[in-house]
Design an enzyme around this catalytic site. Structure first.
Site, short mmCIF file in Angstrom:
data_model
loop_
_atom_site.label_atom_id
_atom_site.label_comp_id
_atom_site.label_asym_id
_atom_site.label_seq_id
_atom_site.Cartn_x
_atom_site.Cartn_y
_atom_site.Cartn_z
N CYS A 276 0.79 -1.24 0.00
CA CYS A 276 0.00 0.00 0.00
C CYS A 276 0.82 1.28 0.00
O CYS A 276 0.81 2.02 -0.97
CB CYS A 276 -0.97 -0.02 1.18
SG CYS A 276 -2.19 -1.32 1.03
N1 LIG Z 1 -2.17 -6.67 0.79
C1 LIG Z 1 -2.85 -5.71 1.33
O1 LIG Z 1 -2.71 -5.46 2.52
C2 LIG Z 1 -3.84 -4.89 0.52
C3 LIG Z 1 -4.76 -4.12 1.22
C4 LIG Z 1 -5.70 -3.38 0.51
C5 LIG Z 1 -5.69 -3.40 -0.87
N2 LIG Z 1 -4.77 -4.14 -1.55
C6 LIG Z 1 -4.82 -4.12 -3.00
O2 LIG Z 1 -5.37 -5.34 -3.50
C7 LIG Z 1 -4.74 -5.70 -4.72
C8 LIG Z 1 -4.14 -7.09 -4.57
O3 LIG Z 1 -3.18 -7.06 -3.53
P1 LIG Z 1 -2.63 -8.36 -2.82
O4 LIG Z 1 -1.87 -7.88 -1.64
O5 LIG Z 1 -3.72 -9.36 -2.63
O6 LIG Z 1 -1.62 -8.87 -3.97
P2 LIG Z 1 -0.84 -10.28 -4.03
O7 LIG Z 1 0.37 -10.02 -4.82
O8 LIG Z 1 -0.73 -10.86 -2.65
O9 LIG Z 1 -1.83 -11.22 -4.84
C9 LIG Z 1 -2.23 -10.97 -6.13
C10 LIG Z 1 -2.41 -12.29 -6.84
O10 LIG Z 1 -2.92 -12.00 -8.14
C11 LIG Z 1 -2.37 -12.95 -9.04
N3 LIG Z 1 -2.50 -12.47 -10.41
C12 LIG Z 1 -1.79 -11.53 -11.07
N4 LIG Z 1 -2.27 -11.36 -12.30
C13 LIG Z 1 -3.32 -12.21 -12.44
C14 LIG Z 1 -4.22 -12.50 -13.48
N5 LIG Z 1 -4.16 -11.85 -14.65
N6 LIG Z 1 -5.16 -13.42 -13.27
C15 LIG Z 1 -5.22 -14.09 -12.10
N7 LIG Z 1 -4.40 -13.87 -11.07
C16 LIG Z 1 -3.46 -12.91 -11.23
C17 LIG Z 1 -0.94 -13.11 -8.57
O11 LIG Z 1 -0.38 -14.33 -9.04
C18 LIG Z 1 -1.13 -13.09 -7.05
O12 LIG Z 1 -1.29 -14.38 -6.51
C19 LIG Z 1 -3.71 -4.61 -5.00
O13 LIG Z 1 -4.26 -3.65 -5.86
C20 LIG Z 1 -3.48 -4.00 -3.65
O14 LIG Z 1 -3.11 -2.64 -3.73
C21 LIG Z 1 -3.83 -4.91 -0.86
#
Ligand SMILES: NC(=O)c1ccc[n+]([C@@H]2O[C@H](COP(=O)([O-])OP(=O)(O)OC[C@H]3O[C@@H](n4cnc5c(N)ncnc54)[C@H](O)[C@@H]3O)[C@@H](O)[C@H]2O)c1
Length: 447
Positions: free
Chosen positions: A284
């Site tokens: 983030c």
């Molecule tokens: N981690 C946090 O604390 C958090 C909190 C709020 C918001 N977010 C937001 O949520 C979103 C995801 O974050 P996250 O932390 O879960 O990321 P992450 O990297 O943990 O997980 C994302 C997953 O998406 C998969 N992926 C990528 N491209 C893909 C596709 N085309 N089809 C299917 N799967 C695909 C990746 O392999 C990965 O497993 C981001 O935009 C992030 O900013 C994250």
């Protein structure tokens, strides 16, 4: 697309769903099985939906199929019964997404050369568009700049499906507020902001989240929801930068910034307590505010000065930590070159395994460049899974035991995991630079 037009007025404010009005659970696809997506998929499956967790990562999917969770907020014990009952299944084949009622996109939104990289969202929208049926709902959860849902996701879904957003299918945006490792505020009890491209979409999106979380908060447009998320992260980023910069001044002026913050926090109104630290990490803070900054510059032609300043201040904290450590060693008659430095905590914050964008990587890099002998202990960050920065691969991984603590010329507490034995650290270490104010004593310098 005018979000509020076709179906009339969009309700505002906080809505607590009426359980009687909840829809019959259907088939849900969650694209992206990371911190956000897996938590959501498991919650939806436990709430009665048939969930497919779709991800492109072969290793992640293989682990999920066997019930082996890599997200600490989702235990394998929680995953296994959902797999066994068939309520949840993971896969890489887009064909598994066929026939969904609700699809949620939770893929990464990184920066590439400092600019938003929406390629994962684009791929996901194209893939889902090929499986989209009339009457289904698509929700974007990935953090992104205002306008993404309507200007990018809607046309991609429409092109791939031949359907029209808001008319033939529902579309909305709902930002995630997940805080890895936080057991008090979880997905289910953290209010969820929801939006739709029109009133009917908003209703569907609200119904879905209302069936899996305690409280939904409706806003009038997807842009508002997109901006709310960036505001939340930028607010935190800026306030952390404020106390970080203050901490550097306070040290030079011989004032205890931590005590000053505690004193200020006794004010019952108009103050929020943020603490200094070795720098920001995770998905983030180091990334999301730059989406807002980029968007502001693109649309309004002006830089978002608060974001630029916060990036600058927070980005310099690892250098400041190394400077303080070098000073501390010098006062003890040691040079950083050749000194044995033990880093405690590679994750970007306490009690999480998330080491993405961790300031520990930059600190290790700087210390190695100065000729220090760097090792690191983190019971949460797996040795076999290299964190975001490759530099940590070159750092010897140890445990924070008596022998390692005693052998170090300097110990740097970066992430104050509860799993560390703070009594032992204070007792056995010759010198500790404590970036989290967990310790006290003559051998301890607090950031
Ligand atoms: N981690 C946090 O604390 C958090 C909190 C709020 C918001 N977010 C937001 O949520 C979103 C995801 O974050 P996250 O932390 O879960 O990321 P992450 O990297 O943990 O997980 C994302 C997953 O998406 C998969 N992926 C990528 N491209 C893909 C596709 N085309 N089809 C299917 N799967 C695909 C990746 O392999 C990965 O497993 C981001 O935009 C992030 O900013 C994250």
């Amino acid at each position: 697309m005018n979000p509020a037009a076709p179906d009339g007025a969009v309700p505002r404010g906080t809505a607590t769903p009426d359980p009687q009005a909840r829809p019959v659970p259907g088939r849900v696809v969650v694209v992206g099985q990371g911190y956000v997506g897996l938590s959501l998929a498991v919650r939806a499956a436990a709430s009665g939906y048939q969930v497919v967790g779709h991800d492109v990562d072969k290793e992640r999917v293989s682990r999920l199929i066997t019930g082996d969770s890599y997200v600490e907020d989702v235990s394998s014990a929680r995953l296994l019964p959902l797999l066994a009952s068939g309520a949840y299944r993971a896969g890489r084949d887009p064909a598994d997404c066929e026939g969904f009622d609700i699809a949620v996109i939770t893929v990464p939104t990184p920066l590439r050369d400092g600019l938003p990289d929406l390629s994962h969202i684009v791929e996901s929208a194209r893939m889902l568009g090929g499986h989209l049926r009339a009457g289904a709902t698509v929700v974007l959860e990935s953090t992104t700049y205002p306008g993404t849902t309507e200007e990018l996701v809607a046309p991609l879904l429409e092109e791939a499906s031949g359907l029209v957003a808001g008319r033939d299918f529902h579309l909305g945006y709902s930002p995630e507020r997940i805080d890895p490792g936080n057991t008090r505020w979880r997905l289910d009890n953290t209010p969820k902001v929801v939006s739709g491209v029109n009133a009917a979409s908003l209703e569907r999106v609200t119904d879905f989240y209302g069936s899996i979380v305690d409280t939904t908060v409706q806003v009038s447009s997807c842009r508002t929801a997109e901006m709310a998320k960036l505001l939340e992260n930028t607010f935190r980023h800026v306030n952390i930068a404020l106390v970080n910069e203050l901490a550097t001044f306070a040290h030079d002026l011989d004032v205890d910034v931590w005590e000053a913050i505690d004193a200020a926090a006794t004010k019952p109104h108009g103050f929020l307590r943020f603490l200094p630290g070795p720098g920001v990490g995770g998905h983030c803070l180091p990334i999301d505010p730059s989406y807002l900054s980029w968007w502001a510059e693109r649309t309004a032609g002006r830089t978002f000065r608060f974001v630029e300043l916060a990036n600058d201040v927070n980005g310099r904290m690892p250098d400041y930590v190394v400077r303080r450590l070098t000073d501390g060693l010098r006062r003890r008659g040691r040079k950083v070159k050749g000194a044995r430095v033990l880093l405690l905590g590679l994750a970007y914050k306490a009690n999480t395994s998330d080491a993405r964008e961790t300031p520990a990587a930059r600190i290790a890099e700087l210390l190695l460049a100065l000729g220090a002998d760097v090792s690191a202990a983190d019971p949460h960050v797996a040795r076999s899974v290299p964190p975001a920065s490759g530099v940590l691969d070159g750092v010897l991984r140890v445990t924070a035991g008596e022998r390692e603590l005693s052998a170090a010329d300097a110990v740097v507490l970066l992430a104050d995991h509860d799993a560390f034995d703070y009594g032992l650290i204070a007792e056995r270490s010759a010198y500790v630079l404590d970036c989290r104010r967990r310790l006290g004593g003559d051998n301890i310098d607090v950031l």
